[in-house]
Design a protein around this motif. Structure first.
Motif, PDB file in Angstrom:
ATOM      1  N   GLN A 150      13.597 -13.451  16.028  1.00  0.00           N
ATOM      2  CA  GLN A 150      12.483 -12.984  16.838  1.00  0.00           C
ATOM      3  C   GLN A 150      11.834 -14.188  17.516  1.00  0.00           C
ATOM      4  O   GLN A 150      11.566 -15.204  16.875  1.00  0.00           O
ATOM      5  CB  GLN A 150      11.470 -12.230  15.982  1.00  0.00           C
ATOM      6  N   ARG A 151      11.610 -14.071  18.816  1.00  0.00           N
ATOM      7  CA  ARG A 151      11.038 -15.171  19.603  1.00  0.00           C
ATOM      8  C   ARG A 151       9.630 -15.516  19.139  1.00  0.00           C
ATOM      9  O   ARG A 151       9.253 -16.672  19.027  1.00  0.00           O
ATOM     10  CB  ARG A 151      11.034 -14.766  21.083  1.00  0.00           C
ATOM     11  N   LYS A 152       8.815 -14.509  18.880  1.00  0.00           N
ATOM     12  CA  LYS A 152       7.428 -14.720  18.455  1.00  0.00           C
ATOM     13  C   LYS A 152       7.161 -13.986  17.145  1.00  0.00           C
ATOM     14  O   LYS A 152       7.459 -12.794  17.024  1.00  0.00           O
ATOM     15  CB  LYS A 152       6.447 -14.233  19.526  1.00  0.00           C
ATOM     16  N   SER A 194      18.736 -21.202  17.254  1.00  0.00           N
ATOM     17  CA  SER A 194      19.088 -22.557  17.688  1.00  0.00           C
ATOM     18  C   SER A 194      20.190 -23.176  16.829  1.00  0.00           C
ATOM     19  O   SER A 194      20.945 -24.016  17.305  1.00  0.00           O
ATOM     20  CB  SER A 194      17.849 -23.454  17.675  1.00  0.00           C
ATOM     21  N   ASP A 233       5.244  -9.102  21.744  1.00  0.00           N
ATOM     22  CA  ASP A 233       6.470  -9.764  22.205  1.00  0.00           C
ATOM     23  C   ASP A 233       7.497  -9.650  21.087  1.00  0.00           C
ATOM     24  O   ASP A 233       7.501 -10.437  20.146  1.00  0.00           O
ATOM     25  CB  ASP A 233       6.198 -11.232  22.546  1.00  0.00           C
ATOM     26  N   GLU A 270      10.849  -9.605  21.589  1.00  0.00           N
ATOM     27  CA  GLU A 270      12.155 -10.049  22.062  1.00  0.00           C
ATOM     28  C   GLU A 270      12.854 -10.901  21.002  1.00  0.00           C
ATOM     29  O   GLU A 270      12.219 -11.694  20.313  1.00  0.00           O
ATOM     30  CB  GLU A 270      11.995 -10.872  23.344  1.00  0.00           C
ATOM     31  N   THR A 271      14.149 -10.720  20.890  1.00  0.00           N
ATOM     32  CA  THR A 271      14.952 -11.596  20.045  1.00  0.00           C
ATOM     33  C   THR A 271      15.787 -12.500  20.946  1.00  0.00           C
ATOM     34  O   THR A 271      16.116 -12.139  22.081  1.00  0.00           O
ATOM     35  CB  THR A 271      15.866 -10.808  19.082  1.00  0.00           C
ATOM     36  N   VAL A 272      16.103 -13.671  20.406  1.00  0.00           N
ATOM     37  CA  VAL A 272      16.887 -14.664  21.143  1.00  0.00           C
ATOM     38  C   VAL A 272      17.914 -15.266  20.197  1.00  0.00           C
ATOM     39  O   VAL A 272      17.812 -15.127  18.973  1.00  0.00           O
ATOM     40  CB  VAL A 272      15.975 -15.773  21.729  1.00  0.00           C
ATOM     41  N   TRP A 305      11.354 -23.678  15.368  1.00  0.00           N
ATOM     42  CA  TRP A 305      10.914 -22.338  15.748  1.00  0.00           C
ATOM     43  C   TRP A 305      12.021 -21.298  15.728  1.00  0.00           C
ATOM     44  O   TRP A 305      11.811 -20.193  15.252  1.00  0.00           O
ATOM     45  CB  TRP A 305      10.276 -22.363  17.143  1.00  0.00           C
ATOM     46  N   LEU A 306      13.181 -21.637  16.219  1.00  0.00           N
ATOM     47  CA  LEU A 306      14.240 -20.631  16.372  1.00  0.00           C
ATOM     48  C   LEU A 306      15.436 -20.858  15.459  1.00  0.00           C
ATOM     49  O   LEU A 306      16.476 -20.237  15.630  1.00  0.00           O
ATOM     50  CB  LEU A 306      14.686 -20.577  17.841  1.00  0.00           C
ATOM     51  N   GLN A 354      20.543 -13.693  15.858  1.00  0.00           N
ATOM     52  CA  GLN A 354      19.341 -13.437  16.637  1.00  0.00           C
ATOM     53  C   GLN A 354      18.102 -13.650  15.757  1.00  0.00           C
ATOM     54  O   GLN A 354      18.109 -13.301  14.576  1.00  0.00           O
ATOM     55  CB  GLN A 354      19.333 -11.994  17.152  1.00  0.00           C
TER      56      GLN A 354
END
Length: 189
Positions: free
Chosen positions: A164-166, A156, A149, A151-153, A105-106, A162
């Motif tokens: 995008q989370r979703k 992994s 949503d 948000e960036t994170v 995912w990330l 960074q």
């Protein structure tokens, strides 16, 4: 717009559905389209049953639509499901079974969401949304999880990057086709 057809819904309430907060259904004005980002419905159910909060509840949509168009209800509309930050009290969450970025995912190198949504799945979604719009008088809007949503994170694979989370339902989702078949409008964001 196509005529209202009743889509068959299989009731499969989550074990904790009765612990989710109650709400007035006349406050529901938004349907949020998600993709599970998991390989299949069985895995999505497993994730939905996970207890993540002190209340004894977890994250789940209200409805799940499998690739073959089968529609299941995990959470009744009168309960607030945890599916999108900041919008749950006003929203119905609808999850479409789709791999998305699973299982990475990330990972910054694996952000493509290239699985198409089968016609039968999109048709079931449109029928469900028409049915919900007829049953919930305030329901006027539809949005993608990615719209709400942003948000960036940290990635992994490389925390200096960074992501995008979703991203769901993603670039392969047929928004124009869906909007032409339902009495809802895309939520301005």
């Amino acid at each position: 717009m196509p005529p209202l057809a009743v889509v068959p819904v299989i009731e499969q309430p989550l074990p904790y559905a009765g612990r989710l907060e109650l709400r007035a259904t006349d406050a529901i004005d938004l349907a949020v389209i998600h993709c599970t980002e998991l390989p299949d419905l069985a895995t999505a159910r497993e994730y939905g049953e996970r207890v993540l909060y002190p209340s004894g509840t977890g994250n789940s949509g209200h409805y799940y639509i499998d690739r073959d168009g089968t529609v299941l209800r995990y959470v009744p509309e009168a309960r607030v499901a945890h599916h999108v930050r900041g919008h749950n009290p006003r929203a119905i969450g609808i999850e479409l079974v789709n791999r998305g970025r699973w299982p990475n995912w990330l990972d910054s190198r694996r952000q493509a969401m290239d699985e198409a949504y089968p016609d039968v799945q999109v048709e079931a979604l449109a029928a469900l949304l028409r049915q919900l719009a007829a049953a919930l008088p305030a329901l006027r809007f539809v949005a993608g999880h990615e719209d709400l949503d942003r948000e960036t994170v940290a990635a992994s694979d490389d925390p200096s990057k960074q992501v995008q989370r979703k991203l769901d339902p993603g670039p392969r989702f047929p928004w124009q086709r869906l909007l032409a078949a339902i009495p809802l409008q895309r939520l301005p964001v």
